[in-house]
Design an enzyme around this catalytic site. Structure first.
Site, PDB file in Angstrom:
ATOM      1  N   ASN A   8       4.986   5.543  -1.096  1.00  0.00           N
ATOM      2  CA  ASN A   8       3.997   3.554  -1.563  1.00  0.00           C
ATOM      3  C   ASN A   8       5.048   3.003  -2.218  1.00  0.00           C
ATOM      4  O   ASN A   8       4.646   3.391  -3.741  1.00  0.00           O
ATOM      5  CB  ASN A   8       2.872   3.665  -2.090  1.00  0.00           C
ATOM      6  CG  ASN A   8       1.973   1.951  -2.742  1.00  0.00           C
ATOM      7  OD1 ASN A   8       2.886   1.377  -2.816  1.00  0.00           O
ATOM      8  ND2 ASN A   8       0.490   1.999  -1.842  1.00  0.00           N
ATOM      9  N   ASP A  10       5.053  -0.677  -3.306  1.00  0.00           N
ATOM     10  CA  ASP A  10       4.432  -1.764  -3.384  1.00  0.00           C
ATOM     11  C   ASP A  10       5.235  -2.132  -4.675  1.00  0.00           C
ATOM     12  O   ASP A  10       5.222  -3.018  -5.938  1.00  0.00           O
ATOM     13  CB  ASP A  10       2.693  -1.178  -3.648  1.00  0.00           C
ATOM     14  CG  ASP A  10       2.313  -0.855  -2.388  1.00  0.00           C
ATOM     15  OD1 ASP A  10       3.188  -1.929  -1.543  1.00  0.00           O
ATOM     16  OD2 ASP A  10       1.500  -1.398  -2.428  1.00  0.00           O
ATOM     17  N   ARG A  19      11.134 -10.719 -11.149  1.00  0.00           N
ATOM     18  CA  ARG A  19      12.616 -12.104 -11.430  1.00  0.00           C
ATOM     19  C   ARG A  19      12.653 -12.579 -10.364  1.00  0.00           C
ATOM     20  O   ARG A  19      13.715 -13.926 -10.746  1.00  0.00           O
ATOM     21  CB  ARG A  19      13.775 -10.724 -11.753  1.00  0.00           C
ATOM     22  CG  ARG A  19      14.267 -10.608 -13.074  1.00  0.00           C
ATOM     23  CD  ARG A  19      14.397 -11.228 -13.586  1.00  0.00           C
ATOM     24  NE  ARG A  19      14.432 -11.111 -14.857  1.00  0.00           N
ATOM     25  CZ  ARG A  19      15.281 -10.849 -15.622  1.00  0.00           C
ATOM     26  NH1 ARG A  19      16.798 -10.689 -15.302  1.00  0.00           N
ATOM     27  NH2 ARG A  19      15.357 -10.670 -17.119  1.00  0.00           N
ATOM     28  N   ARG A  46      -0.532  -7.555   1.564  1.00  0.00           N
ATOM     29  CA  ARG A  46      -2.193  -7.921   0.246  1.00  0.00           C
ATOM     30  C   ARG A  46      -1.915  -9.869   0.793  1.00  0.00           C
ATOM     31  O   ARG A  46      -1.273 -10.106   1.248  1.00  0.00           O
ATOM     32  CB  ARG A  46      -2.073  -8.539  -1.138  1.00  0.00           C
ATOM     33  CG  ARG A  46      -2.908  -6.818  -1.650  1.00  0.00           C
ATOM     34  CD  ARG A  46      -2.696  -6.930  -3.043  1.00  0.00           C
ATOM     35  NE  ARG A  46      -3.214  -5.569  -3.481  1.00  0.00           N
ATOM     36  CZ  ARG A  46      -4.434  -5.277  -3.540  1.00  0.00           C
ATOM     37  NH1 ARG A  46      -5.487  -5.951  -3.433  1.00  0.00           N
ATOM     38  NH2 ARG A  46      -5.023  -3.928  -4.098  1.00  0.00           N
ATOM     39  N   ARG A  50       1.248  -9.893  -2.957  1.00  0.00           N
ATOM     40  CA  ARG A  50       1.773 -10.284  -4.604  1.00  0.00           C
ATOM     41  C   ARG A  50       2.835  -9.161  -4.952  1.00  0.00           C
ATOM     42  O   ARG A  50       3.991  -9.331  -5.608  1.00  0.00           O
ATOM     43  CB  ARG A  50       0.621  -9.389  -5.420  1.00  0.00           C
ATOM     44  CG  ARG A  50       0.243  -8.276  -5.087  1.00  0.00           C
ATOM     45  CD  ARG A  50      -1.010  -7.764  -6.573  1.00  0.00           C
ATOM     46  NE  ARG A  50      -2.359  -8.583  -6.659  1.00  0.00           N
ATOM     47  CZ  ARG A  50      -3.289  -7.734  -5.972  1.00  0.00           C
ATOM     48  NH1 ARG A  50      -3.896  -6.973  -7.679  1.00  0.00           N
ATOM     49  NH2 ARG A  50      -4.604  -8.081  -6.301  1.00  0.00           N
ATOM     50  N   THR A 101      -5.960  -2.600  -8.487  1.00  0.00           N
ATOM     51  CA  THR A 101      -5.408  -2.071  -7.019  1.00  0.00           C
ATOM     52  C   THR A 101      -6.582  -2.177  -6.519  1.00  0.00           C
ATOM     53  O   THR A 101      -7.708  -2.242  -6.258  1.00  0.00           O
ATOM     54  CB  THR A 101      -4.878  -0.008  -7.027  1.00  0.00           C
ATOM     55  OG1 THR A 101      -4.759   0.483  -7.097  1.00  0.00           O
ATOM     56  CG2 THR A 101      -6.166   0.012  -8.449  1.00  0.00           C
ATOM     57  N   THR A 102      -6.684  -0.819  -5.083  1.00  0.00           N
ATOM     58  CA  THR A 102      -7.883  -0.940  -3.627  1.00  0.00           C
ATOM     59  C   THR A 102      -8.881  -0.264  -5.136  1.00  0.00           C
ATOM     60  O   THR A 102      -8.767   1.191  -5.077  1.00  0.00           O
ATOM     61  CB  THR A 102      -7.337  -0.023  -2.639  1.00  0.00           C
ATOM     62  OG1 THR A 102      -5.924  -0.619  -2.263  1.00  0.00           O
ATOM     63  CG2 THR A 102      -8.067  -0.508  -1.178  1.00  0.00           C
ATOM     64  N   GLU A 152      -8.068   8.636   5.845  1.00  0.00           N
ATOM     65  CA  GLU A 152      -7.282   8.337   4.111  1.00  0.00           C
ATOM     66  C   GLU A 152      -8.878   8.303   2.768  1.00  0.00           C
ATOM     67  O   GLU A 152      -9.414   7.486   2.964  1.00  0.00           O
ATOM     68  CB  GLU A 152      -6.608   7.417   3.997  1.00  0.00           C
ATOM     69  CG  GLU A 152      -5.791   7.442   2.684  1.00  0.00           C
ATOM     70  CD  GLU A 152      -4.884   7.432   2.824  1.00  0.00           C
ATOM     71  OE1 GLU A 152      -3.848   6.633   3.480  1.00  0.00           O
ATOM     72  OE2 GLU A 152      -4.279   6.726   1.263  1.00  0.00           O
ATOM     73  N   HIS A 193      -4.937   7.901  -3.753  1.00  0.00           N
ATOM     74  CA  HIS A 193      -5.228   7.633  -5.040  1.00  0.00           C
ATOM     75  C   HIS A 193      -5.364   7.428  -6.289  1.00  0.00           C
ATOM     76  O   HIS A 193      -6.350   8.851  -6.505  1.00  0.00           O
ATOM     77  CB  HIS A 193      -6.411   6.105  -4.473  1.00  0.00           C
ATOM     78  CG  HIS A 193      -6.097   4.803  -5.056  1.00  0.00           C
ATOM     79  ND1 HIS A 193      -6.781   4.321  -6.031  1.00  0.00           N
ATOM     80  CD2 HIS A 193      -5.609   4.014  -5.035  1.00  0.00           C
ATOM     81  CE1 HIS A 193      -6.485   3.590  -6.643  1.00  0.00           C
ATOM     82  NE2 HIS A 193      -5.986   2.969  -6.030  1.00  0.00           N
ATOM     83  N   GLY A 194      -4.453   7.372  -6.571  1.00  0.00           N
ATOM     84  CA  GLY A 194      -4.908   7.672  -8.215  1.00  0.00           C
ATOM     85  C   GLY A 194      -4.266   9.296  -8.618  1.00  0.00           C
ATOM     86  O   GLY A 194      -3.806  10.105 -10.076  1.00  0.00           O
ATOM     87  N   GLY A 215       1.612   6.266  -5.016  1.00  0.00           N
ATOM     88  CA  GLY A 215       1.907   5.379  -5.467  1.00  0.00           C
ATOM     89  C   GLY A 215       2.381   5.352  -6.839  1.00  0.00           C
ATOM     90  O   GLY A 215       3.432   5.330  -6.927  1.00  0.00           O
TER      91      GLY A 215
HETATM   92  N1  PXP Z   1      -3.657   5.330  -0.461  1.00  0.00           N
HETATM   93  C1  PXP Z   1      -4.462   3.922  -0.038  1.00  0.00           C
HETATM   94  C2  PXP Z   1      -5.269   3.541   1.076  1.00  0.00           C
HETATM   95  C3  PXP Z   1      -4.182   2.970  -1.323  1.00  0.00           C
HETATM   96  O1  PXP Z   1      -4.505   1.744  -1.252  1.00  0.00           O
HETATM   97  C4  PXP Z   1      -3.079   3.118  -2.562  1.00  0.00           C
HETATM   98  C5  PXP Z   1      -3.558   1.927  -3.215  1.00  0.00           C
HETATM   99  O2  PXP Z   1      -2.023   1.467  -3.089  1.00  0.00           O
HETATM  100  C6  PXP Z   1      -2.696   4.357  -2.412  1.00  0.00           C
HETATM  101  C7  PXP Z   1      -2.618   5.653  -1.590  1.00  0.00           C
HETATM  102  C8  PXP Z   1      -1.922   4.654  -4.037  1.00  0.00           C
HETATM  103  O3  PXP Z   1      -2.526   5.026  -4.503  1.00  0.00           O
HETATM  104  P1  PXP Z   1      -1.721   5.164  -5.937  1.00  0.00           P
HETATM  105  O4  PXP Z   1      -1.315   4.490  -6.306  1.00  0.00           O
HETATM  106  O5  PXP Z   1      -2.665   5.023  -7.365  1.00  0.00           O
HETATM  107  O6  PXP Z   1      -1.167   6.753  -6.065  1.00  0.00           O
END
Ligand code: PXP
Length: 240
Positions: A8, A10, A19, A46, A50, A101-102, A152, A193-194, A215
């Site tokens: 990810n 983002d 900037r 989003r 952002r 975050t999500t 997921e 996630h995380g 990410g």
């Molecule tokens: N998967 C999904 C669906 C997410 O929304 C996110 C966060 O944007 C991630 C994975 C990645 O999470 P992290 O940034 O905590 O690794």
């Protein structure tokens, strides 16, 4: 068996936007990350734009050798964008305006109608659909009913326990049971996630998880050690 790694980017866009100019460029980063062994790139458009912006989605979608996984909320605005740019994959996520975050998986029961519509339209355009859900049996069955191709599983709670050296077994079992069921029902299983090195290594033991989407840790760790090193380390974990 090798698992796929989705990165990810983002946070690269967040840094660029700070900037108000063009550097760092998430697209150049994405290309490099692919060179280092990632299998796809995740971008989350989003509502408040952002980080990733509409122009990014337009450019990313044109790069053939960078498979794009577009994360988006289930609504008509996002559906229109997805149908216009046709990313390779779409992951439908819940979105709260003020969250950092999500925060959790989708509330499928509450949003059944719109999720069903989005999946059906995307499936008809051969865009792989995935639902970001909490790891529980009920949501796995609900995802299958809505004809999602993949789920997921939200690994946030599990990853936090691992990070804080707490007992993670209950959370691990939830993920394992959900993954096993989803695969049995014919859906592809992803996790995200995380996650960091340690939590990914543990989850890699669940053979039904085919893809990891990561990410924050990758971008953060890359500031110290460089993107190549970090992605290579994840590849080593996921190749086992
Ligand atoms: N998967 C999904 C669906 C997410 O929304 C996110 C966060 O944007 C991630 C994975 C990645 O999470 P992290 O940034 O905590 O690794």
């Amino acid at each position: 068996m090798k698992s796929r790694l989705g990165v990810n980017v983002d946070h690269i866009a967040t840094l660029r936007n700070a900037r108000g100019e063009g550097h760092p460029d998430p697209i150049s980063y994405a290309r490099q990350v692919m060179n280092f062994g990632a299998n796809s790139i995740t971008i989350h458009l989003r509502e408040d734009r952002r980080h990733i912006r509409d122009e990014d989605v337009a450019i990313f979608s044109k790069i053939k050798r960078v498979p794009i996984n577009l994360e988006m909320a289930a609504n008509n605005e996002m559906l229109k964008i997805a149908l216009k740019y046709k990313p390779n994959f779409v992951c439908i996520v819940p979105e709260k305006r003020n969250e950092i975050t999500t925060e959790g998986g989708l509330n499928i029961t509450k949003n059944k109608k719109i999720i069903k519509k989005v999946i059906s339209k995307l499936n008809s355009k051969k865009i792989r659909t995935s639902l970001f859900i909490n790891p529980n049996i009920k949501d796995v069955f609900a995802s299958k009913k809505l004809n999602a191709k993949c789920v997921e599983l939200h690994t946030g709670k599990f990853a936090l326990k691992v990070k804080n050296n707490k007992n993670y077994l209950v959370e691990f079992k939830k993920i394992k049971n959900s993954a096993t069921l989803a695969k049995k029902l014919g859906m592809e299983v992803h996790a995200g996630h995380g996650l960091d090195y340690k939590s990914t290594k543990i989850l890699k033991k669940i053979k039904s998880i085919e893809e990891f989407n990561i990410g924050h840790f990758i971008i953060g760790e890359s500031i110290m050690h460089g993107m190549k090193k970090v992605v290579t380390n994840f590849r080593k974990i996921l190749n086992k």
